[in-house]
Design a protein around this motif. Structure first.
Motif, mmCIF file in Angstrom:
data_model
loop_
_atom_site.group_PDB
_atom_site.id
_atom_site.type_symbol
_atom_site.label_atom_id
_atom_site.label_comp_id
_atom_site.label_asym_id
_atom_site.label_seq_id
_atom_site.Cartn_x
_atom_site.Cartn_y
_atom_site.Cartn_z
ATOM 1 N N ARG A 45 13.412 1.411 -2.256
ATOM 2 C CA ARG A 45 12.371 0.415 -2.432
ATOM 3 C C ARG A 45 12.614 -0.461 -1.285
ATOM 4 O O ARG A 45 11.337 -0.825 -0.803
ATOM 5 C CB ARG A 45 12.549 -0.503 -3.614
ATOM 6 N N ALA A 46 13.552 -0.855 -0.746
ATOM 7 C CA ALA A 46 13.453 -1.682 0.640
ATOM 8 C C ALA A 46 12.911 -0.955 1.742
ATOM 9 O O ALA A 46 11.737 -1.471 2.579
ATOM 10 C CB ALA A 46 14.794 -2.122 0.945
ATOM 11 N N VAL A 47 13.104 0.375 2.032
ATOM 12 C CA VAL A 47 12.200 1.126 2.930
ATOM 13 C C VAL A 47 10.882 1.209 2.874
ATOM 14 O O VAL A 47 10.146 1.304 3.573
ATOM 15 C CB VAL A 47 13.180 2.493 2.975
ATOM 16 N N ALA A 48 10.727 1.408 1.575
ATOM 17 C CA ALA A 48 9.041 1.615 0.843
ATOM 18 C C ALA A 48 8.366 0.368 1.391
ATOM 19 O O ALA A 48 7.248 0.580 1.944
ATOM 20 C CB ALA A 48 9.078 1.610 -0.286
ATOM 21 N N GLN A 49 8.896 -0.799 1.389
ATOM 22 C CA GLN A 49 8.559 -2.118 1.681
ATOM 23 C C GLN A 49 8.346 -2.083 3.181
ATOM 24 O O GLN A 49 7.138 -2.689 3.532
ATOM 25 C CB GLN A 49 9.440 -3.322 1.215
ATOM 26 N N LEU A 50 9.048 -1.740 4.001
ATOM 27 C CA LEU A 50 9.161 -1.766 5.435
ATOM 28 C C LEU A 50 8.109 -0.912 5.768
ATOM 29 O O LEU A 50 7.219 -0.892 7.127
ATOM 30 C CB LEU A 50 10.281 -1.256 6.029
ATOM 31 N N THR A 51 7.972 0.372 5.235
ATOM 32 C CA THR A 51 6.826 1.308 5.304
ATOM 33 C C THR A 51 5.449 0.725 5.257
ATOM 34 O O THR A 51 4.636 0.767 6.127
ATOM 35 C CB THR A 51 6.974 2.701 4.639
ATOM 36 N N VAL A 52 5.225 0.008 4.053
ATOM 37 C CA VAL A 52 3.859 -0.710 3.893
ATOM 38 C C VAL A 52 3.838 -1.694 4.932
ATOM 39 O O VAL A 52 2.444 -1.699 5.364
ATOM 40 C CB VAL A 52 3.962 -1.334 2.381
ATOM 41 N N GLU A 53 4.871 -2.389 5.270
ATOM 42 C CA GLU A 53 4.503 -3.222 6.527
ATOM 43 C C GLU A 53 4.154 -2.646 7.832
ATOM 44 O O GLU A 53 3.751 -3.340 8.819
ATOM 45 C CB GLU A 53 5.566 -4.168 6.581
ATOM 46 N N GLY A 54 4.186 -1.301 7.994
ATOM 47 C CA GLY A 54 3.805 -0.617 9.375
ATOM 48 C C GLY A 54 5.238 -0.640 10.314
ATOM 49 O O GLY A 54 4.944 -0.460 11.475
ATOM 50 N N LEU A 55 6.396 -0.885 9.617
ATOM 51 C CA LEU A 55 7.522 -1.058 10.627
ATOM 52 C C LEU A 55 8.213 0.263 10.818
ATOM 53 O O LEU A 55 8.670 0.588 11.925
ATOM 54 C CB LEU A 55 8.543 -2.186 10.176
ATOM 55 N N VAL A 56 8.190 1.095 9.828
ATOM 56 C CA VAL A 56 8.631 2.409 9.914
ATOM 57 C C VAL A 56 7.751 3.467 9.369
ATOM 58 O O VAL A 56 6.835 3.172 8.518
ATOM 59 C CB VAL A 56 10.317 2.229 9.089
#
Length: 250
Positions: A45-56
């Motif tokens: 879930r944490a990585v999914a959030q960073l994906t949505v933010e365009g960081l990863v």
């Protein structure tokens, strides 16, 4: 703060301070789960959030990589219509952009948000001129532009031709169709990207588009007083900032 948010914040800071530089892969789920002492579901879930933010960016069977973060582009809030050898342009920041492929011209139903600007009903026929604009040297797509023209004014005229000649549609309106000296108004909004916009602009998941929509008003002839075009340009909102001067009132 929920545990997944704490994990996301720690990873966000690690990306920001270049512990994980652009282009590198962050640790795998099981490694992060062990590092943070939490479940893989929490890590996911944490990585999914960073994906949505365009960081990863997750790569299938390849891991999750830190995205490059290009320099932001400043769009001046410009209220001046200028000309060069190609015709009118409305911001110095876009003067060097060029079509990366031939424009497409179709007749179709007017979208609801554009219909309100043109004084039409949603679904009324319009001529749609689509352009993909970018850097001619690199081929990178920077801006998508679509012009919507009421079909009762544009269909069957030079405005519906793929190549409208020197000066483009505005010179045709002013000089060939007799619609007088044109006036323009603009509005800036943001909205979720469509699938095509995300693909063409190479947007990260969840990144919206910055929309600059300009309307063209005729001042003479059979179209006098009408909005004869709505030009909608869309850019990667994560890479753009709008800058404007502030004048002291004395």
């Amino acid at each position: 703060m929920a545990r997944w948010q704490q994990v996301a914040q720690t990873l966000r800071e690690a990306i920001g301070d270049a512990t994980y530089p652009p282009g590198t892969r962050i640790p795998k789920e099981d490694e992060l789960s062990e590092q943070f002492g939490c479940s893989r579901t929490t890590i996911r879930r944490a990585v999914a959030q960073l994906t949505v933010e365009g960081l990863v960016t997750p790569v299938r069977r390849g891991g999750t990589f830190v995205r490059e973060q290009p320099d932001r582009v400043t769009l001046a809030l410009d209220t001046t219509a200028r000309r060069d050898d190609l015709g009118y342009y409305f911001s110095e920041s876009v003067q060097d952009l060029r079509p990366l492929r031939p424009p497409t011209v179709d007749e179709g139903p007017c979208p609801p948000d554009i219909a309100a600007l043109l004084g039409l009903q949603p679904g009324d026929p319009v001529v749609i001129r689509d352009r993909v604009m970018g850097e001619p040297g690199t081929g990178r797509v920077v801006q998508l532009a679509a012009s919507y023209l009421p079909a009762d004014l544009a269909a069957g005229t030079v405005l519906a031709d793929p190549d409208t000649g020197p000066g483009g549609i505005y010179d045709r309106m002013e000089h060939d169709l007799g619609w007088g000296r044109l006036d323009w108004q603009g509005v800036i909004t943001a909205r979720p990207a469509t699938a095509d916009e995300a693909r063409l602009l190479n947007l990260a998941p969840g990144v919206p588009v910055l929309c600059v929509t300009r309307t063209t008003i005729a001042t003479a002839g059979p179209a006098e007083g009408r909005v004869v075009e709505a030009n909608a340009t869309r850019r990667d909102a994560s890479r753009c900032e709008v800058r404007y001067p502030v004048t002291r009132h004395t």
